[in-house]
Design a protein around this motif. Structure first.
Motif, PDB file in Angstrom:
ATOM      1  N   PHE A   1      30.035  29.220  45.509  1.00  0.00           N
ATOM      2  CA  PHE A   1      31.470  29.421  45.363  1.00  0.00           C
ATOM      3  C   PHE A   1      31.712  30.921  45.449  1.00  0.00           C
ATOM      4  N   TYR A   2      32.491  31.342  46.432  1.00  0.00           N
ATOM      5  CA  TYR A   2      32.709  32.764  46.688  1.00  0.00           C
ATOM      6  C   TYR A   2      34.099  33.161  46.185  1.00  0.00           C
ATOM      7  N   LEU A   3      34.101  34.180  45.370  1.00  0.00           N
ATOM      8  CA  LEU A   3      35.342  34.633  44.763  1.00  0.00           C
ATOM      9  C   LEU A   3      35.630  36.076  45.164  1.00  0.00           C
ATOM     10  N   CYS A   4      36.859  36.305  45.539  1.00  0.00           N
ATOM     11  CA  CYS A   4      37.345  37.648  45.821  1.00  0.00           C
ATOM     12  C   CYS A   4      38.187  38.099  44.631  1.00  0.00           C
ATOM     13  N   ALA A   5      38.156  39.363  44.304  1.00  0.00           N
ATOM     14  CA  ALA A   5      38.944  39.894  43.206  1.00  0.00           C
ATOM     15  C   ALA A   5      39.456  41.280  43.562  1.00  0.00           C
ATOM     16  N   TRP A   6      40.512  41.687  42.874  1.00  0.00           N
ATOM     17  CA  TRP A   6      41.036  43.034  43.064  1.00  0.00           C
ATOM     18  C   TRP A   6      41.312  43.657  41.694  1.00  0.00           C
ATOM     19  N   SER A   7      41.348  44.993  41.677  1.00  0.00           N
ATOM     20  CA  SER A   7      41.755  45.725  40.490  1.00  0.00           C
ATOM     21  C   SER A   7      42.363  47.041  40.952  1.00  0.00           C
ATOM     22  N   VAL A   8      43.063  47.687  40.045  1.00  0.00           N
ATOM     23  CA  VAL A   8      43.533  49.031  40.317  1.00  0.00           C
ATOM     24  C   VAL A   8      42.571  50.006  39.635  1.00  0.00           C
ATOM     25  N   LEU A   9      42.609  51.257  40.075  1.00  0.00           N
ATOM     26  CA  LEU A   9      41.740  52.254  39.462  1.00  0.00           C
ATOM     27  C   LEU A   9      42.400  52.722  38.181  1.00  0.00           C
ATOM     28  N   ALA A  10      42.143  51.984  37.127  1.00  0.00           N
ATOM     29  CA  ALA A  10      42.761  52.291  35.844  1.00  0.00           C
ATOM     30  C   ALA A  10      41.831  51.771  34.766  1.00  0.00           C
TER      31      ALA A  10
ATOM     32  N   THR B   1      50.300  45.267  46.087  1.00  0.00           N
ATOM     33  CA  THR B   1      49.688  46.458  45.524  1.00  0.00           C
ATOM     34  C   THR B   1      49.091  47.282  46.655  1.00  0.00           C
ATOM     35  N   SER B   2      48.891  48.569  46.401  1.00  0.00           N
ATOM     36  CA  SER B   2      48.306  49.443  47.411  1.00  0.00           C
ATOM     37  C   SER B   2      46.995  50.018  46.904  1.00  0.00           C
ATOM     38  N   ASN B   3      46.074  50.218  47.859  1.00  0.00           N
ATOM     39  CA  ASN B   3      44.779  50.828  47.569  1.00  0.00           C
ATOM     40  C   ASN B   3      44.055  50.168  46.401  1.00  0.00           C
ATOM     41  N   PRO B   4      43.946  48.861  46.426  1.00  0.00           N
ATOM     42  CA  PRO B   4      43.221  48.212  45.328  1.00  0.00           C
ATOM     43  C   PRO B   4      41.712  48.375  45.502  1.00  0.00           C
ATOM     44  N   ASN B   5      40.980  48.256  44.402  1.00  0.00           N
ATOM     45  CA  ASN B   5      39.545  48.010  44.488  1.00  0.00           C
ATOM     46  C   ASN B   5      39.369  46.527  44.812  1.00  0.00           C
ATOM     47  N   LEU B   6      38.426  46.224  45.682  1.00  0.00           N
ATOM     48  CA  LEU B   6      38.210  44.831  46.079  1.00  0.00           C
ATOM     49  C   LEU B   6      36.754  44.442  45.844  1.00  0.00           C
ATOM     50  N   TYR B   7      36.543  43.183  45.526  1.00  0.00           N
ATOM     51  CA  TYR B   7      35.220  42.696  45.136  1.00  0.00           C
ATOM     52  C   TYR B   7      34.956  41.335  45.777  1.00  0.00           C
ATOM     53  N   TRP B   8      33.683  41.109  46.109  1.00  0.00           N
ATOM     54  CA  TRP B   8      33.201  39.781  46.472  1.00  0.00           C
ATOM     55  C   TRP B   8      32.132  39.375  45.467  1.00  0.00           C
ATOM     56  N   TYR B   9      32.312  38.170  44.899  1.00  0.00           N
ATOM     57  CA  TYR B   9      31.325  37.596  43.991  1.00  0.00           C
ATOM     58  C   TYR B   9      30.842  36.269  44.568  1.00  0.00           C
ATOM     59  N   ARG B  10      29.635  35.891  44.160  1.00  0.00           N
ATOM     60  CA  ARG B  10      29.136  34.556  44.455  1.00  0.00           C
ATOM     61  C   ARG B  10      28.776  33.882  43.140  1.00  0.00           C
ATOM     62  N   GLN B  11      29.120  32.621  43.050  1.00  0.00           N
ATOM     63  CA  GLN B  11      28.819  31.839  41.859  1.00  0.00           C
ATOM     64  C   GLN B  11      28.021  30.626  42.310  1.00  0.00           C
ATOM     65  N   ALA B  12      26.739  30.616  41.977  1.00  0.00           N
ATOM     66  CA  ALA B  12      25.913  29.455  42.294  1.00  0.00           C
ATOM     67  C   ALA B  12      26.207  28.364  41.279  1.00  0.00           C
ATOM     68  N   ALA B  13      25.882  27.138  41.627  1.00  0.00           N
ATOM     69  CA  ALA B  13      26.208  25.990  40.783  1.00  0.00           C
ATOM     70  C   ALA B  13      25.644  26.178  39.374  1.00  0.00           C
TER      71      ALA B  13
END
Lengths: 113, 113
Positions: free
Chosen positions: A88-97, A28-40
């Motif tokens: 626990f660190y999670l990365c995610a992506w989405s499109v602008l939609a 994919t091109s030009n995604p939105n990107l995210y960093w999340y943290r999940q504590a226990a």
């Protein structure tokens, strides 16, 4: 099809050491990107999100920083880790939609000792 | 502003019995709503999403959710639980095209044989 990679899968680091976690997206091109943290035993906390190269918003004040040197690369860093950075660190992506469905990577388990 | 409340932190069912995971939301706009599942030490997988079309949404693995605007709810159901359904489930609300989402605290589903 799109895929998202995170590495390393697990990491054990001493307090005060630096950190670099990497996330890359393919297909994919030009995604939105995210960093999340999940504590226990808790939900997800949004740390950073990015709508483009070098365009990063921080959601909470903290010991971490993020960078996006390329369109599909998102890096989470710290100069000096704290015990409270474990999680626990999670990365995610989405499109602008709409709806902005987010797709998650496999995560990185970080233990700071 | 938006928020989401998962009414039960833990749900336990017997294999073969129905599953109900409850989620209430608040949103200033017409929301997009999602359910994700997370198995231990894994990333989040999208189960289903509501996009202002049909109010009854069918997802993967036999799960369904019904959007009820009058009750501001988006409860997740499955007619018959399977052992492999044991996991953490997250309800998510998003009311911006930028894809910023708010996650619930999660519900842990236990399935007893």
């Amino acid at each position: 099809s799109q895929t998202i990679h995170q590495w390393p899968a697990t990491l054990v680091q001493p307090v005060g050491s630096p950190l670099s976690l990497e996330c890359t997206v393919e297909g994919t091109s030009n995604p939105n990107l995210y960093w999340y943290r999940q504590a226990a035993g808790r939900g997800l906390q949004l740390l950073f999100y990015s709508i483009g190269i070098d365009q990063i918003s921080s959601e909470v004040p903290q010991n971490l920083s993020a960078s996006r040197p390329q369109d599909r690369q998102f890096i989470l860093s710290s100069k000096k880790l704290l015990l409270s950075d474990s999680g626990f660190y999670l990365c995610a992506w989405s499109v602008l939609a709409r709806p902005a469905t987010q797709y998650f990577g496999p995560g990185t388990r970080l233990l700071v000792l | 502003a938006q928020s989401v409340t998962q009414l039960d932190s833990h749900v336990s069912v017997s294999e073969g019995t129905p599953v109900l995971l409850r989620c209430n939301y608040s949103s200033s706009y017409s929301p997009s709503l999602f359910w994700y599942v997370q198995h231990p030490n894994k990333g989040l997988q999208l189960l289903l999403k509501y996009t202002s079309a049909a109010t009854l949404v069918k997802g993967i693995n036999g799960f369904e959710a019904e959007f009820k605007k009058s009750e501001t709810s988006f409860h997740l159901t499955k007619p018959s639980a399977h052992m492999s359904d044991a996991a953490e489930y997250f309800c998510v609300v998003s009311d911006t095209n930028a894809g910023k989402s708010t996650f619930g605290d999660g519900t842990t589903l236990t399935v007893k044989p």
